[in-house]
Design a protein around this motif. Structure first.
Motif, PDB file in Angstrom:
ATOM      1  N   THR A 119       0.822  -1.217   0.000  1.00  0.00           N
ATOM      2  CA  THR A 119       0.000   0.000   0.000  1.00  0.00           C
ATOM      3  C   THR A 119       0.851   1.260   0.000  1.00  0.00           C
ATOM      4  O   THR A 119       0.402   2.306   0.448  1.00  0.00           O
ATOM      5  CB  THR A 119      -0.945   0.019   1.232  1.00  0.00           C
ATOM      6  N   ALA A 120       2.073   1.176  -0.501  1.00  0.00           N
ATOM      7  CA  ALA A 120       2.960   2.341  -0.439  1.00  0.00           C
ATOM      8  C   ALA A 120       4.033   2.247  -1.511  1.00  0.00           C
ATOM      9  O   ALA A 120       4.298   1.184  -2.067  1.00  0.00           O
ATOM     10  CB  ALA A 120       3.615   2.445   0.942  1.00  0.00           C
ATOM     11  N   SER A 121       4.652   3.387  -1.788  1.00  0.00           N
ATOM     12  CA  SER A 121       5.795   3.464  -2.694  1.00  0.00           C
ATOM     13  C   SER A 121       7.088   3.414  -1.890  1.00  0.00           C
ATOM     14  O   SER A 121       7.126   3.784  -0.716  1.00  0.00           O
ATOM     15  CB  SER A 121       5.755   4.770  -3.502  1.00  0.00           C
ATOM     16  N   GLY A 181       3.101   6.428  -7.360  1.00  0.00           N
ATOM     17  CA  GLY A 181       2.608   7.003  -6.122  1.00  0.00           C
ATOM     18  C   GLY A 181       2.460   8.513  -6.165  1.00  0.00           C
ATOM     19  O   GLY A 181       3.394   9.224  -6.550  1.00  0.00           O
ATOM     20  N   SER A 234       3.092   7.009   1.468  1.00  0.00           N
ATOM     21  CA  SER A 234       1.720   6.851   0.985  1.00  0.00           C
ATOM     22  C   SER A 234       0.889   8.037   1.432  1.00  0.00           C
ATOM     23  O   SER A 234       1.319   8.837   2.268  1.00  0.00           O
ATOM     24  CB  SER A 234       1.113   5.549   1.503  1.00  0.00           C
TER      25      SER A 234
END
Length: 294
Positions: free
Chosen positions: A199-201, A222, A259
């Motif tokens: 759920t994140a870069s 992102g 994020s």
């Protein structure tokens, strides 16, 4: 998660003239039933979404999120969203956010089987408290994503790079990370390159250069990473998109998962091994990310 607000959208075509679309919105009780049993977002995860961070009532990076929503719609052969209509929906949702941090979610589903229009809605909820992750950092494990780095170009039907509602694999990866004693995961291609978190870069620092995995490997581009790169460039740093071997991750001068809602969380351990992290720079990043950004 405490839901504050929900808004159903009757979508207009992407090429419709800009107008006041308030008559195409319906506020609903966020705790009441709203979808039919034939809804394909729940039956198949056949839809897309965006999560927009809100700070003290200000929705962050709205245009970037709407552009990515449209990009995901193209990849998934969904009707393109009317950007002006969705921008008005975001503004209406943001008006229900008070002091502190919240999250606005935009959802666009294919609707019901053979239905006349897609289903679309917006929700507002309080954001979780990520103070500990931002200040003390997170431990990550690397997990095999199961495909080589060139697969997205060879198999576009896998929808890699679209932010779809099919998040079962992402959530399973986070559960596996926790089973291994970590907080989060970073996916690695089967040929040994880092990709992104569920759920994140991912951002790495090498001296005065900040790098992130190139988005042409099926990585979701992102919005927070893009904003941070712009900020870092204005501070005199160099930024770059690269194909990054997994071995480079623990050797970086510092690394973060970024994020829209958790913001910048410094990585303090990789696969059980402590790694370097920069508390001062992390605090500066989060000060920027918590400031009003359009």
């Amino acid at each position: 998660m405490a839901w504050r607000f929900a808004l159903l959208i009757d979508p207009v075509p992407a090429d419709a003239p800009d107008a006041d679309f308030s008559d195409r919105f319906e506020e609903i009780d966020p705790s009441a039933p709203a979808l039919t049993v034939g809804e394909l977002s729940t039956q198949r995860g056949d839809g897309i979404f965006e999560s927009i961070g809100v700070v003290d009532g200000h929705a962050q990076e709205v245009d970037a999120h709407l552009e990515r929503l449209a990009h995901s719609a193209r990849l998934c052969d969904l009707p393109l969203p009317h950007i002006g209509q969705w921008r008005q929906a975001v503004a209406r949702a943001a008006a229900h956010c008070g002091p502190g941090e919240a999250v606005i979610k935009l959802i666009l589903s294919r609707g019901v089987e053979h239905g006349p229009t897609p289903t679309a809605w917006v929700t507002v909820a309080e954001a979780a408290d990520f103070t500990a992750a931002r200040t003390h950092g997170i431990r990550i494990v690397t997990l095999d994503r199961g495909y080589a780095i060139d697969v997205p170009a060879r198999a576009p039907w896998l929808l890699l790079g679209a932010k779809t509602l099919s998040y079962a694999v992402n959530m399973a990866a986070i559960r596996e990370a926790k089973r291994r004693g970590a907080d989060d995961a970073v996916f690695v291609s089967s040929d040994g390159f880092v990709l992104e978190a569920p759920t994140a870069s991912l951002i790495l620092r090498r001296g005065d250069t900040f790098v992130t995995p190139a988005p042409n490997a099926g990585i979701l581009h992102g919005t927070t990473q893009l904003s941070l790169f712009d900020h870092l460039e204005k501070q005199g740093f160099t930024t770059a998109y690269e194909t990054i071997p997994a071995a480079d991750l623990p050797r970086a001068d510092a690394a973060w998962l970024v994020s829209s809602v958790r913001l910048a969380a410094p990585i303090v351990a990789v696969d059980g091994q402590p790694v370097a992290h920069d508390r001062e720079l992390t605090a500066s990043m989060n000060d920027y990310l918590l400031s009003p950004r359009d």
